[in-house]
Motif scaffolding. Structure first.
Motif, PDB file in Angstrom:
ATOM      1  N   ASN A   1       0.789  -1.267  -0.066  1.00  0.00           N
ATOM      2  CA  ASN A   1       0.034  -0.038   0.040  1.00  0.00           C
ATOM      3  C   ASN A   1       0.841   1.230  -0.070  1.00  0.00           C
ATOM      4  OD1 ASN A   1      -2.314  -1.466   0.007  1.00  0.00           O
ATOM      5  ND2 ASN A   1      -2.326  -1.578   2.158  1.00  0.00           N
ATOM      6  N   THR A   2       1.860   1.120   0.512  1.00  0.00           N
ATOM      7  CA  THR A   2       2.944   2.456   0.547  1.00  0.00           C
ATOM      8  C   THR A   2       4.222   2.238  -0.265  1.00  0.00           C
ATOM      9  OG1 THR A   2       3.684   1.700   2.741  1.00  0.00           O
ATOM     10  CG2 THR A   2       1.932   3.195   2.947  1.00  0.00           C
ATOM     11  N   SER A   3       4.219   1.187  -1.106  1.00  0.00           N
ATOM     12  CA  SER A   3       5.736   0.845  -1.597  1.00  0.00           C
ATOM     13  C   SER A   3       5.790   2.473  -2.640  1.00  0.00           C
ATOM     14  CB  SER A   3       5.654  -0.265  -2.463  1.00  0.00           C
ATOM     15  OG  SER A   3       4.396  -0.101  -3.401  1.00  0.00           O
ATOM     16  N   PRO A   4       7.032   2.692  -3.174  1.00  0.00           N
ATOM     17  CA  PRO A   4       7.449   3.637  -3.870  1.00  0.00           C
ATOM     18  C   PRO A   4       6.655   3.480  -5.173  1.00  0.00           C
ATOM     19  CG  PRO A   4       9.264   2.540  -3.578  1.00  0.00           C
ATOM     20  CD  PRO A   4       8.208   1.967  -2.755  1.00  0.00           C
ATOM     21  N   ALA A   5       6.659   4.472  -6.126  1.00  0.00           N
ATOM     22  CA  ALA A   5       5.977   4.427  -7.447  1.00  0.00           C
ATOM     23  C   ALA A   5       6.714   3.572  -8.423  1.00  0.00           C
ATOM     24  CB  ALA A   5       5.943   5.826  -8.072  1.00  0.00           C
ATOM     25  N   GLN A   6       8.162   3.453  -7.966  1.00  0.00           N
ATOM     26  CA  GLN A   6       9.144   2.640  -8.816  1.00  0.00           C
ATOM     27  C   GLN A   6       8.624   1.241  -8.674  1.00  0.00           C
ATOM     28  OE1 GLN A   6       9.986   5.020  -6.876  1.00  0.00           O
ATOM     29  NE2 GLN A   6      11.696   6.113  -7.467  1.00  0.00           N
ATOM     30  N   CYS A   7       8.294   0.944  -7.624  1.00  0.00           N
ATOM     31  CA  CYS A   7       7.843  -0.499  -7.349  1.00  0.00           C
ATOM     32  C   CYS A   7       6.558  -0.794  -7.863  1.00  0.00           C
ATOM     33  CB  CYS A   7       7.995  -1.024  -5.856  1.00  0.00           C
ATOM     34  SG  CYS A   7       9.449  -0.859  -5.029  1.00  0.00           S
ATOM     35  N   LYS A   8       5.806   0.059  -7.664  1.00  0.00           N
ATOM     36  CA  LYS A   8       4.207  -0.133  -8.424  1.00  0.00           C
ATOM     37  C   LYS A   8       4.263  -0.150  -9.634  1.00  0.00           C
ATOM     38  CE  LYS A   8       1.924   2.340  -4.756  1.00  0.00           C
ATOM     39  NZ  LYS A   8       1.980   1.227  -4.106  1.00  0.00           N
ATOM     40  N   ILE A   9       5.214   0.398 -10.547  1.00  0.00           N
ATOM     41  CA  ILE A   9       5.346   0.176 -12.078  1.00  0.00           C
ATOM     42  C   ILE A   9       6.062  -0.980 -12.724  1.00  0.00           C
ATOM     43  CG2 ILE A   9       4.145   2.606 -12.481  1.00  0.00           C
ATOM     44  CD1 ILE A   9       7.200   3.199 -13.222  1.00  0.00           C
ATOM     45  N   TYR A  10       7.057  -1.444 -11.720  1.00  0.00           N
ATOM     46  CA  TYR A  10       7.874  -2.297 -12.028  1.00  0.00           C
ATOM     47  C   TYR A  10       6.973  -3.795 -12.406  1.00  0.00           C
ATOM     48  CZ  TYR A  10      11.868  -5.513 -12.148  1.00  0.00           C
ATOM     49  OH  TYR A  10      12.744  -6.482 -12.321  1.00  0.00           O
ATOM     50  N   ARG A  11       7.557  -4.545 -13.479  1.00  0.00           N
ATOM     51  CA  ARG A  11       6.975  -5.737 -14.027  1.00  0.00           C
ATOM     52  C   ARG A  11       8.261  -6.564 -14.287  1.00  0.00           C
ATOM     53  NH1 ARG A  11       3.133  -6.117 -18.617  1.00  0.00           N
ATOM     54  NH2 ARG A  11       4.515  -4.973 -19.460  1.00  0.00           N
ATOM     55  N   CYS A  12       8.659  -7.462 -13.434  1.00  0.00           N
ATOM     56  CA  CYS A  12       9.935  -8.287 -13.498  1.00  0.00           C
ATOM     57  C   CYS A  12       9.588  -9.134 -15.023  1.00  0.00           C
ATOM     58  CB  CYS A  12      10.029  -9.225 -12.516  1.00  0.00           C
ATOM     59  SG  CYS A  12       8.930 -10.514 -12.318  1.00  0.00           S
ATOM     60  N   VAL A  13       8.404  -9.702 -15.222  1.00  0.00           N
ATOM     61  CA  VAL A  13       8.199 -10.605 -16.528  1.00  0.00           C
ATOM     62  C   VAL A  13       6.712 -10.123 -16.966  1.00  0.00           C
ATOM     63  CG1 VAL A  13       7.689 -12.842 -17.086  1.00  0.00           C
ATOM     64  CG2 VAL A  13       9.426 -12.448 -15.304  1.00  0.00           C
ATOM     65  N   ALA A  14       6.928  -9.741 -18.187  1.00  0.00           N
ATOM     66  CA  ALA A  14       5.858  -9.387 -19.179  1.00  0.00           C
ATOM     67  C   ALA A  14       4.939 -10.649 -19.625  1.00  0.00           C
ATOM     68  CB  ALA A  14       5.921  -8.365 -19.951  1.00  0.00           C
ATOM     69  N   VAL A  15       6.104 -11.501 -20.479  1.00  0.00           N
ATOM     70  CA  VAL A  15       5.873 -12.672 -21.032  1.00  0.00           C
ATOM     71  C   VAL A  15       6.838 -13.685 -20.720  1.00  0.00           C
ATOM     72  CG1 VAL A  15       5.443 -13.588 -23.477  1.00  0.00           C
ATOM     73  CG2 VAL A  15       4.829 -11.286 -23.059  1.00  0.00           C
ATOM     74  N   ARG A  16       6.213 -14.958 -20.731  1.00  0.00           N
ATOM     75  CA  ARG A  16       7.187 -16.111 -20.467  1.00  0.00           C
ATOM     76  C   ARG A  16       7.142 -16.944 -21.915  1.00  0.00           C
ATOM     77  NH1 ARG A  16       6.553 -18.187 -14.322  1.00  0.00           N
ATOM     78  NH2 ARG A  16       7.376 -16.432 -13.523  1.00  0.00           N
ATOM     79  N   VAL A  17       8.455 -17.321 -22.244  1.00  0.00           N
ATOM     80  CA  VAL A  17       8.265 -18.159 -23.549  1.00  0.00           C
ATOM     81  C   VAL A  17       8.936 -19.626 -23.416  1.00  0.00           C
ATOM     82  CG1 VAL A  17       9.261 -18.076 -26.161  1.00  0.00           C
ATOM     83  CG2 VAL A  17       8.749 -15.915 -24.676  1.00  0.00           C
ATOM     84  N   TYR A  18       8.097 -20.430 -23.949  1.00  0.00           N
ATOM     85  CA  TYR A  18       8.302 -21.852 -23.682  1.00  0.00           C
ATOM     86  C   TYR A  18       8.385 -22.516 -24.971  1.00  0.00           C
ATOM     87  CZ  TYR A  18       6.543 -21.095 -19.087  1.00  0.00           C
ATOM     88  OH  TYR A  18       6.413 -20.856 -17.653  1.00  0.00           O
ATOM     89  N   SER A  19       9.482 -23.656 -25.261  1.00  0.00           N
ATOM     90  CA  SER A  19       9.360 -24.667 -26.190  1.00  0.00           C
ATOM     91  C   SER A  19       9.139 -25.848 -25.645  1.00  0.00           C
ATOM     92  CB  SER A  19      10.917 -24.833 -26.722  1.00  0.00           C
ATOM     93  OG  SER A  19      10.949 -25.671 -27.682  1.00  0.00           O
ATOM     94  N   GLY A  20       7.793 -26.339 -25.834  1.00  0.00           N
ATOM     95  CA  GLY A  20       7.186 -27.535 -25.241  1.00  0.00           C
ATOM     96  C   GLY A  20       6.824 -26.992 -23.889  1.00  0.00           C
ATOM     97  N   ASP A  21       7.461 -27.909 -22.966  1.00  0.00           N
ATOM     98  CA  ASP A  21       7.192 -27.497 -21.410  1.00  0.00           C
ATOM     99  C   ASP A  21       8.408 -26.725 -20.612  1.00  0.00           C
ATOM    100  OD1 ASP A  21       4.662 -28.721 -21.402  1.00  0.00           O
ATOM    101  OD2 ASP A  21       5.433 -30.733 -20.873  1.00  0.00           O
TER     102      ASP A  21
END
Length: 156
Positions: free
Chosen positions: A83-103
């Motif tokens: 609830n009080t994390s800084p703006a940089q944390c709120k907009i950060y996304r570590c992963v947007a898309v994971r890519v798989y070959s088979g499993d």
């Protein structure tokens, strides 16, 4: 399908040098700063996470993790100051898309649009499309997901 956060904690497991606790100002309040932006902020541990915040074992085992990261006890690792994390944390996304070959996960796209992969074929494919990427994050993530799927990969 675009990646949905599962609260694995990997995004913040190495952010211990990013958020610094300057001093404890109350039982669950802290004067902090974001090192990269030199921005001060007041962190308040969320009421519903105070019981897990009290356990400091995780911080001792993971000295480079954000000091406010804790295991929730149900396979999630959560931010205790969401609830009080800084703006940089709120907009950060570590992963947007994971890519798989088979499993097998062969790479992932970060929230900034960068590919992380040791797979030379996937890297070459990504490089071939970089100039065509949409500007907005949401459009880019969907576009990349579709692009990889048309080339035989699975994404989430």
């Amino acid at each position: 399908m675009v990646f949905t956060c599962t609260q694995c904690g990997q995004c913040c497991i190495y952010l211990g040098d990013y958020i610094v606790i300057e001093e404890q100002t109350g039982p669950y309040t802290y004067a902090c700063s974001c090192v990269s932006t030199n921005t001060p902020f007041q962190a308040v541990v969320d009421e519903d996470k105070r019981n897990i915040f009290n356990n400091r074992d995780f911080s001792a085992l993971h000295p480079h993790a954000c000091p406010f990261l804790r295991p929730a006890g149900d396979d999630r690792i959560v931010c205790t100051i969401h609830n009080t994390s800084p703006a940089q944390c709120k907009i950060y996304r570590c992963v947007a898309v994971r890519v798989y070959s088979g499993d097998t996960m062969v790479g992932y796209i970060t929230g900034m649009g960068a590919l992380h992969s040791n797979d030379s074929g996937l890297r070459a494919l990504y490089e071939s499309c970089v100039s065509d990427l949409p500007a907005s994050d949401e459009e880019r993530d969907s576009w990349l997901s579709g692009f990889f799927k048309t080339h035989g990969y699975r994404t989430e």
